[in-house]
Write a protein that holds these residues in place. Structure first.
Motif, PDB file in Angstrom:
ATOM      1  N   VAL A  30       0.827  -0.819  -0.022  1.00 16.25           N
ATOM      2  CA  VAL A  30      -0.309  -0.135  -0.192  1.00 16.25           C
ATOM      3  C   VAL A  30       0.729   1.685  -0.148  1.00 16.25           C
ATOM      4  CG1 VAL A  30      -1.406   1.532   1.530  1.00 16.25           C
ATOM      5  CG2 VAL A  30      -2.081  -1.116   0.995  1.00 16.25           C
ATOM      6  N   GLN A 268     -11.160  -4.829  -0.974  1.00 16.00           N
ATOM      7  CA  GLN A 268      -9.456  -4.510  -0.853  1.00 16.00           C
ATOM      8  C   GLN A 268      -8.318  -5.436  -0.182  1.00 16.00           C
ATOM      9  OE1 GLN A 268      -8.840   0.143  -0.456  1.00 16.00           O
ATOM     10  NE2 GLN A 268     -10.386   0.006   0.412  1.00 16.00           N
ATOM     11  N   PRO A 278      -2.998  -0.907  -4.911  1.00 15.00           N
ATOM     12  CA  PRO A 278      -4.047   0.297  -4.904  1.00 15.00           C
ATOM     13  C   PRO A 278      -3.302   1.451  -6.173  1.00 15.00           C
ATOM     14  CG  PRO A 278      -3.065  -0.177  -2.799  1.00 15.00           C
ATOM     15  CD  PRO A 278      -2.109  -0.674  -3.661  1.00 15.00           C
ATOM     16  N   TRP A 283      -9.764  -0.644  -8.714  1.00 17.97           N
ATOM     17  CA  TRP A 283      -9.383  -0.659  -7.351  1.00 17.97           C
ATOM     18  C   TRP A 283     -10.224  -0.037  -6.391  1.00 17.97           C
ATOM     19  CZ3 TRP A 283      -5.794  -3.403  -4.826  1.00 17.97           C
ATOM     20  CH2 TRP A 283      -5.815  -3.026  -3.442  1.00 17.97           C
ATOM     21  N   GLY A 284     -10.856  -0.592  -5.293  1.00 17.09           N
ATOM     22  CA  GLY A 284     -11.527  -0.071  -4.287  1.00 17.09           C
ATOM     23  C   GLY A 284     -12.603  -0.309  -4.169  1.00 17.09           C
ATOM     24  N   ASP A 312      -9.753   2.939  -0.611  1.00 18.08           N
ATOM     25  CA  ASP A 312      -8.736   3.146  -0.938  1.00 18.08           C
ATOM     26  C   ASP A 312      -8.348   3.143   0.280  1.00 18.08           C
ATOM     27  OD1 ASP A 312      -6.389   3.580  -1.806  1.00 18.08           O
ATOM     28  OD2 ASP A 312      -6.564   5.562  -3.405  1.00 18.08           O
ATOM     29  N   TYR A 313      -7.519   1.511   0.300  1.00 11.99           N
ATOM     30  CA  TYR A 313      -5.974   2.477   1.560  1.00 11.99           C
ATOM     31  C   TYR A 313      -5.675   3.334   2.087  1.00 11.99           C
ATOM     32  CZ  TYR A 313      -9.237  -2.680   3.027  1.00 11.99           C
ATOM     33  OH  TYR A 313      -9.992  -3.229   2.844  1.00 11.99           O
ATOM     34  N   SER A 314      -4.778   3.346   0.360  1.00 13.29           N
ATOM     35  CA  SER A 314      -3.751   4.548   0.188  1.00 13.29           C
ATOM     36  C   SER A 314      -3.659   5.396   0.874  1.00 13.29           C
ATOM     37  CB  SER A 314      -3.230   4.091  -1.451  1.00 13.29           C
ATOM     38  OG  SER A 314      -3.806   5.514  -1.949  1.00 13.29           O
TER      39      SER A 314
END
Length: 360
Positions: A30, A268, A278, A283-284, A312-314
Motif C-alpha cells: 500500500v 481490497q 492501489p 481498485w476499491g 482506498d487504503y492508500s
C-alpha cells in the motif's frame, strides 16, 4: 534549495519493521503506491522473502541497524506481532522518527498512553493503522448516515463473519499476549463504530472459544449502548466469528425512516492478497451494492439500491505523508489510538465480569 533537494524533501523515506502477512500485504504494497513515500529499508528475519518482492530494497536484522544505515528514514511502520508493537514503536520515537503501528496499537491502554506521551515530548507523530476507515462500504455507510437516509439511527449491526474451522499454527491463534479475535477484528469494528456514533455509554462483551483445539477467543459479540447524546437511544452490535459458513450481512442499520443492509466485505484485502495494488484499474470498487428499504404507502416497502463509494487504503498513507510534511492531521490521532485501546481493555474486563460496564 535546489530542485533536487526540494524533491528529496518531499520524499518521505520509510522503514518497515516486520514482513509477515500484515507487513507484506497491508503495508509494503500500500505505502509503495503513495507518491512521496519511499520504502527505504525493511527490518525482517526473512531477507529472501523481502528480496523476492522488493529486490532493490535493503533488509536489516534490527531497527537500530536499519536507522543507522539509513538516517534519512523519517517514518517507521511497525507490522510485527502485537506484543512487539510497544517496544519497537518506543525505540523508533526515541530515535526521533514518526511512527505508524498496525492495529491494535499496543497490548493495553497503559502502553498506548506511554507512547503518546513520548511522541508529544519528541515532537513526532504516532498513529495506528486503521485502514478499514477506508473500506468502500464503510465510506458509503458514513455518507448515508450523514444524509440521514434512514432518519435517526436506532439499531446497528456490524459483522465480520468468516468460516475458518481449522486452527492455524500462527501467533494470532496461540495463547500469547496480543492474540485473539477481539483485539484483531474487534479493533476494526469498534473503531468504525466510534467514527460513526462516538463513544457509547456502556459496553458489554461476550467472547468465547468455539473451535476444537482453539487456544484464544474466536468469537465475540459486543453491545454498545447509547443513552445520551445526538444518536440516543441507540444500540450497536459488533460481532465476529470464525465459524460462519453463511455469514450475516456486513452491515444492518435500522432508523426511524427505513433500513439499510449491505452484504459482503470490502474487496481490497482479497485484491492485495492476489497481488493487485492501489491505483490499478477498478481498485476499491465493491460491486455488492447495499439496499435501502423504506416504508411505502402503496407497496408496503420500497427498496433502492445504494452503490458503494470507492474505497482506498492508500488514503491512510497519503494522509500520513501530508501530516509528516506539515500539510494536515494524521489519519488517526494519538487520542483516538488511546481511546480505542481503553475500550478494548474495557471489553475484556466486561467479558470476564459478565456485565455491561460504563465507559466513563
Amino acid at each position: 534549495m535546489s530542485i533536487q533537494d526540494a524533491a528529496q524533501a518531499e520524499n518521505v523515506a520509510v522503514a518497515l519493521v516486520g514482513y509477515g502477512f500484515a507487513g507484506q500485504v497491508f503495508h509494503a504494497r500500500v505505502l509503495a503506491c503513495v507518491p512521496g513515500l519511499r520504502l527505504a529499508v525493511v527490518v525482517s528475519s526473512q531477507p529472501d522473502k523481502v528480496a523476492a518482492d522488493w529486490p532493490d530494497v535493503p533488509v536489516s536484522p534490527d531497527l537500530g541497524a536499519a536507522l543507522a544505515a539509513h538516517p534519512e528514514v523519517q517514518l517507521v511502520v511497525v507490522a510485527t506481532p502485537n506484543a512487539a508493537h510497544f517496544p519497537i514503536a518506543r525505540a523508533a520515537l526515541e530515535a526521533g522518527r514518526h511512527v505508524v503501528v498496525d492495529k491494535p496499537f499496543t497490548l493495553d491502554a497503559g502502553e498506548a498512553r506511554q507512547l503518546v506521551a513520548l511522541a508529544e515530548r519528541s515532537g513526532k507523530i504516532v498513529s495506528v493503522y486503521q485502514n478499514r476507515r477506508f473500506d468502500a462500504d464503510f465510506l458509503t455507510l458514513r455518507e448515508l448516515l450523514a444524509q440521514r437516509r434512514v432518519g435517526r439511527p436506532v439499531y446497528f449491526e456490524s459483522h465480520f463473519d468468516r468460516y475458518r474451522s481449522e486452527v492455524r499454527i500462527r501467533w494470532r491463534e496461540q495463547n500469547v499476549p496480543g492474540a485473539g479475535l477481539w483485539v484483531d477484528l474487534g479493533a476494526h469494528l469498534l473503531d468504525q463504530a466510534l467514527q460513526l456514533f462516538g463513544v457509547p455509554d456502556t459496553l458489554q462483551l461476550d467472547s468465547a472459544i468455539l473451535r476444537d483445539s482453539a487456544e484464544v477467543e474466536d468469537y465475540f459479540h459486543a453491545v454498545l449502548r447509547y443513552e445520551r447524546g445526538a444518536h440516543s437511544p441507540l444500540r450497536v452490535v459488533l460481532h465476529a466469528t470464525t465459524l460462519a459458513a453463511h455469514p450475516a450481512p456486513r452491515y444492518l442499520l435500522h432508523g426511524t425512516h427505513g433500513s439499510y443492509v449491505k452484504e459482503g466485505v470490502d474487496p481490497q484485502e482479497d485484491a492485495l492478497r492476489a497481488g493487485a495494488l492501489p491505483g490499478s484499474e477498478g481498485w476499491g470498487i465493491d460491486p455488492l451494492a447495499g439496499h435501502l428499504v423504506a416504508p411505502d404507502a402503496a407497496a408496503g416497502t420500497s427498496t433502492v439500491e445504494v452503490p458503494n463509494l470507492a474505497g482506498d487504503y492508500s488514503r491512510y498513507y497519503a494522509m500520513m505523508r501530508d501530516a509528516i510534511l506539515g500539510r494536515g492531521a494524521p489519519p488517526v490521532s494519538a487520542d483516538e489510538a488511546v481511546q480505542l485501546m481503553e475500550l478494548l481493555d474495557l471489553g475484556r474486563r466486561s467479558a470476564i465480569e459478565g456485565r455491561a460496564l460504563p465507559t466513563s
